[in-house]
Design a protein around this motif. Sequence first.
Motif, PDB file in Angstrom:
ATOM      1  N   PRO A 192      -4.902  13.872 -12.902  1.00 28.25           N
ATOM      2  CA  PRO A 192      -5.517  13.476 -14.453  1.00 28.25           C
ATOM      3  C   PRO A 192      -4.968  12.773 -14.988  1.00 28.25           C
ATOM      4  O   PRO A 192      -4.079  13.341 -16.069  1.00 28.25           O
ATOM      5  CB  PRO A 192      -5.582  14.998 -14.672  1.00 28.25           C
ATOM      6  CG  PRO A 192      -4.767  15.957 -14.030  1.00 28.25           C
ATOM      7  CD  PRO A 192      -4.348  15.148 -12.808  1.00 28.25           C
ATOM      8  N   SER A 201       0.375  12.220 -16.751  1.00 21.62           N
ATOM      9  CA  SER A 201       0.436  13.201 -15.436  1.00 21.62           C
ATOM     10  C   SER A 201      -0.170  12.174 -14.261  1.00 21.62           C
ATOM     11  O   SER A 201      -0.831  12.732 -13.205  1.00 21.62           O
ATOM     12  CB  SER A 201      -0.637  14.172 -15.546  1.00 21.62           C
ATOM     13  OG  SER A 201      -1.875  13.480 -16.252  1.00 21.62           O
ATOM     14  N   SER A 230       1.186  19.413 -13.336  1.00 18.52           N
ATOM     15  CA  SER A 230      -0.464  19.786 -13.183  1.00 18.52           C
ATOM     16  C   SER A 230      -0.364  21.192 -12.360  1.00 18.52           C
ATOM     17  O   SER A 230       0.274  21.450 -11.516  1.00 18.52           O
ATOM     18  CB  SER A 230      -1.261  18.597 -12.124  1.00 18.52           C
ATOM     19  OG  SER A 230      -1.156  17.424 -12.878  1.00 18.52           O
ATOM     20  N   TYR A 232      -3.030  23.989 -10.583  1.00 17.87           N
ATOM     21  CA  TYR A 232      -4.143  24.143  -9.777  1.00 17.87           C
ATOM     22  C   TYR A 232      -4.334  25.686  -9.271  1.00 17.87           C
ATOM     23  O   TYR A 232      -3.289  26.292  -8.846  1.00 17.87           O
ATOM     24  CB  TYR A 232      -4.460  23.253  -8.603  1.00 17.87           C
ATOM     25  CG  TYR A 232      -4.074  21.617  -9.006  1.00 17.87           C
ATOM     26  CD1 TYR A 232      -5.314  21.066  -9.346  1.00 17.87           C
ATOM     27  CD2 TYR A 232      -2.982  21.265  -9.009  1.00 17.87           C
ATOM     28  CE1 TYR A 232      -5.362  19.695  -9.505  1.00 17.87           C
ATOM     29  CE2 TYR A 232      -2.840  19.907  -9.208  1.00 17.87           C
ATOM     30  CZ  TYR A 232      -3.968  19.185  -9.721  1.00 17.87           C
ATOM     31  OH  TYR A 232      -3.866  17.661  -9.957  1.00 17.87           O
ATOM     32  N   THR A 242      -8.558  23.185  -7.761  1.00 17.01           N
ATOM     33  CA  THR A 242      -9.227  23.178  -9.089  1.00 17.01           C
ATOM     34  C   THR A 242      -8.002  23.319 -10.227  1.00 17.01           C
ATOM     35  O   THR A 242      -7.339  23.872 -10.243  1.00 17.01           O
ATOM     36  CB  THR A 242     -10.285  24.502  -9.103  1.00 17.01           C
ATOM     37  OG1 THR A 242     -11.189  24.298  -8.139  1.00 17.01           O
ATOM     38  CG2 THR A 242     -11.035  24.069 -10.299  1.00 17.01           C
ATOM     39  N   SER A 243      -8.358  22.232 -10.841  1.00 21.07           N
ATOM     40  CA  SER A 243      -7.422  21.861 -12.047  1.00 21.07           C
ATOM     41  C   SER A 243      -7.357  23.189 -12.996  1.00 21.07           C
ATOM     42  O   SER A 243      -8.604  23.259 -13.512  1.00 21.07           O
ATOM     43  CB  SER A 243      -7.447  20.502 -12.700  1.00 21.07           C
ATOM     44  OG  SER A 243      -6.563  20.470 -13.806  1.00 21.07           O
ATOM     45  N   THR A 246      -2.499  20.937 -17.370  1.00 18.27           N
ATOM     46  CA  THR A 246      -1.227  20.293 -17.186  1.00 18.27           C
ATOM     47  C   THR A 246      -0.345  20.630 -18.307  1.00 18.27           C
ATOM     48  O   THR A 246      -0.699  21.195 -19.374  1.00 18.27           O
ATOM     49  CB  THR A 246      -1.253  18.619 -17.414  1.00 18.27           C
ATOM     50  OG1 THR A 246      -1.705  18.435 -18.610  1.00 18.27           O
ATOM     51  CG2 THR A 246      -1.985  18.131 -16.192  1.00 18.27           C
TER      52      THR A 246
END
Length: 511
Positions: A192, A201, A230, A232, A242-243, A246
């Motif tokens: 991202p 990022s 990041s 997840y 899945t994000s 950040t």
Amino acid sequence: MKRLVAWKSLGGLIAVAQLSAVIPAAAIAAAGAATVAVTNPATGVSPRSVVVDPTGKFAYVANSGSNNVSMYTIDATTGAFTSIGLMAAGANPASVAVDPSGKFVYVANEDFFELSASNVSMYAIDPTTGALTSTGSPVAADFCAHSVTVDLFGKFAYVANWGCGDIAGSVSTYTINAASGALTPIRTIEAPCAPPPSPGSCAPWSVAVDPSGKFAYVANEGGFAPTSVSMYTIDATTGVLTSIGTIAAGGRAASVAVHPSGKFAYVADWSDPPGSAGNVSMYTINTTTGVLTSIGLIAAGRDPVSVTVDPKGMFVYVVNSTSNNVSMYTIDATTGVLTSIGTITAGSAPTSIAIHPSGKFAYVTNGGSNDVSMYNIDAATGGLTLIPASPPPPPPAPAALSITPQTADFGSAVVGGSADRSFTVINSGGSTASGTASTVAPFLVISGSAFVLDPGGSQTVVVRFSPTTAGAFGTNISFTWNGGSTSAVVTGTATSPPPPPPPPPEPPGQK
């Protein structure tokens, strides 16, 4: 779709640069510490990553400059490495990981120069010897695969692809076949990458999975400094990421490690500008959501590039690539905050660190000096001390000959006759003896005058007493060889032959 980004990757420079200066670890000592001799096991060219298998019996090093993996056995008592050879990898291997069962090894091949050819090599571990065997063709990764890790259940593998400085980068997910170790690509998600004022990022540089297998964290080296980590969540069935956002790091995030409790995370922040002092970002982990919360920074050396936590969760170690040392910290078990306990020298341009599963030893790859620094870990303080060099084996003992018997009397021999005696030459030393046996008349060596004896070897030497005049004789049999000589005493008596019998009388009546 990939998005082009405009930034200069410090990581790209690391991937292709090779320092020529070598600072021997034995030549440097921490203030107040005694200088000790060390022997760092050699690697291939430009080692980038080191890992120890879960049994603590074997270690593997990815060598980006020679496109191979160094394999070692580990002495359980001393922690020292013994090389068992090299295994071919892909182009520019940057990271190596072992699955938690200790059966398989994975190597992320960056292939910085081809850009599109990054992949992951797969190997099986021989449980007896530690030798690797390829389990098939490498599986594709995204641009410039830089870091590979396996979750603690051995179900999924993740690769951080930094994008070679031209694209945002990504994280690839793979499932692991429990029987064969084969990887199957599942999904690759783009990093991202965010413009200012958000923390950068781009360029995923390192990936770690928490002990529960529910969350993954990626250190993003590229983008607008300070960069980010990041966060997840992991689908327990598919491994898909899945994000969940950040969080800012304290510099260019180069490496991330998660505490064994799953409560804390630590990030080594590459210095910005390069060569300046770096730091370590500290975070708590929400064990329900996986979200990180900053708990501050602590100073490190110049250009921190790798961070790890010891298996007991008591200590953190950070490799500083420009200051050629390792920063050491203790962990507050309640807050996760680090306290510095100093630094210790490494080799030239250190690149990564791994801790032995026992928590007794630490290993640092040195990309400039092409070797591994080995350390003992103080169980109480966490302090590292260089593992002293084993004393060189003593040189073999020199050859040493013994002669049996030491004296020999040949008795009486008639002039013109002879008598023989035998001697045994034994090499009781530790080196090969090459030499000769000799004497003077009336004695003569008739057999075994030249000899080559390995340690413990023996040979028979036959000497003859062959007088030409009457009398008593005595001399030495001389035995000489490389580095020494000895002798045996020989005596003998020669007697004149008896007078010839008188002629027979003439017959009677003959004149």
